[in-house]
Design a protein around this motif. Structure first.
Motif, mmCIF file in Angstrom:
data_model
loop_
_atom_site.group_PDB
_atom_site.id
_atom_site.type_symbol
_atom_site.label_atom_id
_atom_site.label_comp_id
_atom_site.label_asym_id
_atom_site.label_seq_id
_atom_site.Cartn_x
_atom_site.Cartn_y
_atom_site.Cartn_z
ATOM 1 N N SER A 1 0.813 -1.221 0.000
ATOM 2 C CA SER A 1 0.000 0.000 0.000
ATOM 3 C C SER A 1 0.845 1.269 0.000
ATOM 4 C CB SER A 1 -0.934 -0.002 1.213
ATOM 5 O OG SER A 1 -0.198 0.109 2.424
ATOM 6 N N ILE A 2 2.130 1.156 0.328
ATOM 7 C CA ILE A 2 2.994 2.338 0.371
ATOM 8 C C ILE A 2 4.115 2.258 -0.670
ATOM 9 C CG2 ILE A 2 2.497 2.885 2.782
ATOM 10 C CD1 ILE A 2 5.141 1.520 3.529
ATOM 11 N N ILE B 1 -2.675 -4.391 -9.116
ATOM 12 C CA ILE B 1 -2.347 -3.891 -7.774
ATOM 13 C C ILE B 1 -3.354 -2.789 -7.451
ATOM 14 C CG2 ILE B 1 -0.624 -2.766 -6.300
ATOM 15 C CD1 ILE B 1 1.492 -3.866 -8.372
ATOM 16 N N ASN B 2 -4.227 -3.028 -6.500
ATOM 17 C CA ASN B 2 -5.204 -1.992 -6.143
ATOM 18 C C ASN B 2 -5.154 -1.649 -4.653
ATOM 19 O OD1 ASN B 2 -6.372 -4.268 -5.041
ATOM 20 N ND2 ASN B 2 -8.427 -3.860 -5.813
ATOM 21 N N THR B 3 -3.982 -1.894 -4.060
ATOM 22 C CA THR B 3 -3.813 -1.597 -2.633
ATOM 23 C C THR B 3 -3.194 -0.233 -2.385
ATOM 24 O OG1 THR B 3 -1.669 -2.700 -2.693
ATOM 25 C CG2 THR B 3 -3.559 -4.028 -1.996
ATOM 26 N N ASN B 4 -2.592 0.372 -3.421
ATOM 27 C CA ASN B 4 -1.869 1.636 -3.246
ATOM 28 C C ASN B 4 -2.568 2.801 -3.939
ATOM 29 O OD1 ASN B 4 -1.412 0.844 -5.838
ATOM 30 N ND2 ASN B 4 0.824 0.845 -5.731
ATOM 31 N N ASP B 5 -3.864 2.660 -4.095
ATOM 32 C CA ASP B 5 -4.665 3.696 -4.747
ATOM 33 C C ASP B 5 -5.046 4.751 -3.710
ATOM 34 O OD1 ASP B 5 -6.443 5.256 -6.108
ATOM 35 O OD2 ASP B 5 -7.810 3.629 -6.657
ATOM 36 N N ASP B 6 -4.635 5.984 -3.936
ATOM 37 C CA ASP B 6 -4.928 7.060 -2.981
ATOM 38 C C ASP B 6 -6.418 7.353 -2.857
ATOM 39 O OD1 ASP B 6 -2.292 7.360 -2.335
ATOM 40 O OD2 ASP B 6 -1.915 8.958 -3.792
ATOM 41 N N ALA B 7 -7.208 6.848 -3.795
ATOM 42 C CA ALA B 7 -8.661 7.050 -3.709
ATOM 43 C C ALA B 7 -9.299 6.116 -2.676
ATOM 44 C CB ALA B 7 -9.308 6.834 -5.071
#
Length: 576
Positions: free
Chosen positions: A52-53, A112-118
């Motif tokens: 996520s980061i 990868i959809n863990t680091n999406d700022d939304a």
């Protein structure tokens, strides 16, 4: 509050074909032999949270095909026994315990959809969660007898990566700026004196920042050690000193390159200071040098756990709506008594106010010790926990075999449904043992006591219940009654001219309380005692018969009734 509902792992470390862990928001307890995949679950969770980061390329490297000639693929964690074209992924489904809303997050080479700022849910989970494995304790006292304990390697490998500042872990914060390299000219030479001094000021600020973190950790660690390992007494206190720090000449040698780890571990030093309380000297505290030589393993392990929990307490967790705590064989080097001390703390069995921060974590406890697994299992509730058994034959390259480990009661019900009546009776006996052990020792403080038979535990539980009945009656009535006035309840005291209106009202109140008390005891307390008596009968008729050869067959209706009684006994004693 958010919880993990499901984890899916495919072609990652020990896992091969898709492995599904349906945990449904519960805590997780895993038993597995060495190499069975426990640590793969640990690292799958950690890798997903850390993604996520990170930028996408920092995540994709774990899912690439390995090519010996390509160093960019050497960090891949794809299972080496799977075909190259097999998809590799980790998926986590969260559930909101109030709204039941679910979300699924995936990391793989292509998605990868863990680091999406939304959607920062996994970032929040990463910031608030913690991972502690067996390496932590071993690394705390691995120094030779002639050396001081240097905790920099421990912090670099086992603590900094699991602590966060903002959305980054502390190790990344330290490496990225300003210790990755000194300022240089376009041709690679060291920068000018003015730029150098500005850079040295940044280094000094970082060193101070690290020392402030160490001070905060040691403060929390000392409070934790005193309150929860030494019953509020002054016994041991620790300090953490960053006494060999980052400096310009050290960083100029590019200390974060792969071949510089040994050099880095020699030149950076976090000193572990330990003092023992001694009231025979004026200052009361005696410093211990080379603690690994003069403290036993249990003391050193307690210090290591205290420091690690101290690090956990530096983080802002109260408002976090999603957090997990993952422990991988953390207590492997402790004896049973010390292990259970730590488990009591983590599970907060005594419901202490200052340990309630543990309550908000969804816990994952992984162990290779079957006895330890069974002890935790007997002292946890299957309504709140799910149990898994990992196994693997180390002689072949097959994937781990994973099955949900049922409770004795669940096994008894399954055996009953399959007409395996003797096995059903044996599992009921185990369930009765577990129920009574939990009831008689809710804080897990008598685990090293003498062996007790099931009959003895039944007798103790019965005596405890009847003793509670007498104590409750005494507390409610006998301590505050005038016996002469009490006798008037049997008469028509409402027409007794010797009593004042206040005294008559008092007798009315006592009369109501007495009948309410009798009704309550007939509804609740008597039922518990009757269940103990019925369990004694079940022991003689069914449980013992199942454990030993008998000419008397076990009958379906008797077993069905026995299962119902075990469910009822567990429910009643749990809420005693």
């Amino acid at each position: 509050m958010k919880k993990i509902k499901e984890i899916k792992i495919q072609n990652f470390k020990a896992f091969q074909r898709e492995q599904v862990f349906s945990v449904n928001g519960k805590h997780v307890l895993v038993y597995g032999n060495n190499g069975s995949g426990k640590s793969s679950l640990f690292w799958a969770l950690y890798t997903l949270l850390q993604s996520s980061i990170k930028e996408d390329n920092g995540v994709q490297k774990y899912f690439r095909k390995y090519v010996a000639s390509d160093k960019a693929t050497h960090q891949t964690l794809k299972n080496v026994f799977m075909e190259d074209n097999e998809e590799s992924f980790i998926k986590l489904t969260s559930i909101d315990t109030e709204t039941k809303h679910e979300e699924t997050f995936t990391i793989s080479h292509d998605l990868i959809n863990t680091n999406d700022d939304a959607n920062t849910l996994i970032q929040e989970l990463n910031i608030a969660s913690d991972f502690i494995n067996y390496k932590l304790l071993h690394n705390f006292y691995r120094a030779s007898h002639k050396q001081e304990v240097n905790l920099w390697p421990v912090f670099e490998r086992d603590i900094f990566p699991f602590l966060t500042e903002g959305t980054q872990n502390w190790l990344d914060v330290i490496i990225k700026a300003p210790t990755l390299d000194v300022p240089r000219t376009p041709k690679g030479a060291v920068a000018s004196r003015n730029r150098k001094q500005l850079y040295i000021d940044q280094i000094d600020a970082l060193n101070e920042k690290i020392q402030n973190l160490l001070n905060e950790i040691s403060g929390h660690a000392n409070k934790f050690l005193k309150d929860h390992f030494f019953e509020g007494k002054d016994v041991i206190k620790v300090s953490l000193s960053f006494d060999k720090k980052f400096r310009f000449d050290l960083i100029r040698n590019r200390i974060w390159e792969d071949n510089k780890q040994g050099h880095r571990f020699d030149d950076l030093h976090i000193k572990l200071g330990v003092e023992i309380y001694d009231d025979t000297i004026p200052e009361k505290w005696r410093a211990i040098e080379r603690v690994q030589s003069f403290l036993n393993e249990a003391q050193l392990t307690r210090i290591a756990i205290g420091v690690r929990i101290g690090a956990l307490r530096t983080r802002p967790l109260a408002s976090a709506r999603f957090k997990i705590l993952v422990l991988d064989d953390m207590l492997i080097s402790l004896d049973l008594s010390n292990r259970m001390d730590v488990v009591r703390i983590i599970l907060n069995k005594e419901e202490k106010e200052d340990l309630k921060f543990f309550d908000g974590f969804q816990k994952f406890i992984l162990t290779h010790d079957k006895g330890f697994f069974n002890l935790i299992r007997r002292n946890t509730d299957e309504e709140e926990w799910v149990y898994f058994n990992f196994s693997k034959d180390e002689k072949d390259s097959s994937a781990p075999k994973i099955k949900e480990d049922k409770t004795p009661l669940q096994k008894a019900i399954k055996n009953f449904e399959e007409d395996e009546f003797d096995a059903c009776g044996n599992e009921l006996r185990k369930e009765a043992e577990a129920i009574l052990t939990e009831y008689l020792d809710p804080d897990m403080k008598k685990l090293n006591g003498d062996f007790e038979t099931l009959s003895s535990k039944l007798e103790k539980a019965f005596n405890q219940l009847t003793g509670q009945r007498h104590q409750k009656f005494t507390q409610r009535f006998l301590l505050d009654l005038d016996l002469a006035k009490l006798k008037k309840i049997k008469s028509d005291y409402s027409t007794d001219g010797t009593l004042t209106p206040e005294e008559k009202a008092n007798l009315d109140s006592i009369k109501i309380r007495l009948f309410d008390f009798l009704i309550e005891f007939n509804e609740k307390k008597n039922r518990k005692e009757l269940l103990i008596t019925e369990t004694k009968d079940i022991l003689d008729r069914i449980m013992n018969a199942a454990s030993h050869h008998s000419e008397n067959p076990l009958h379906r209706e008797e077993l069905k009734s026995a299962i119902t009684k075990m469910v009822e006994l567990k429910e009643h004693l749990k809420h005693d």
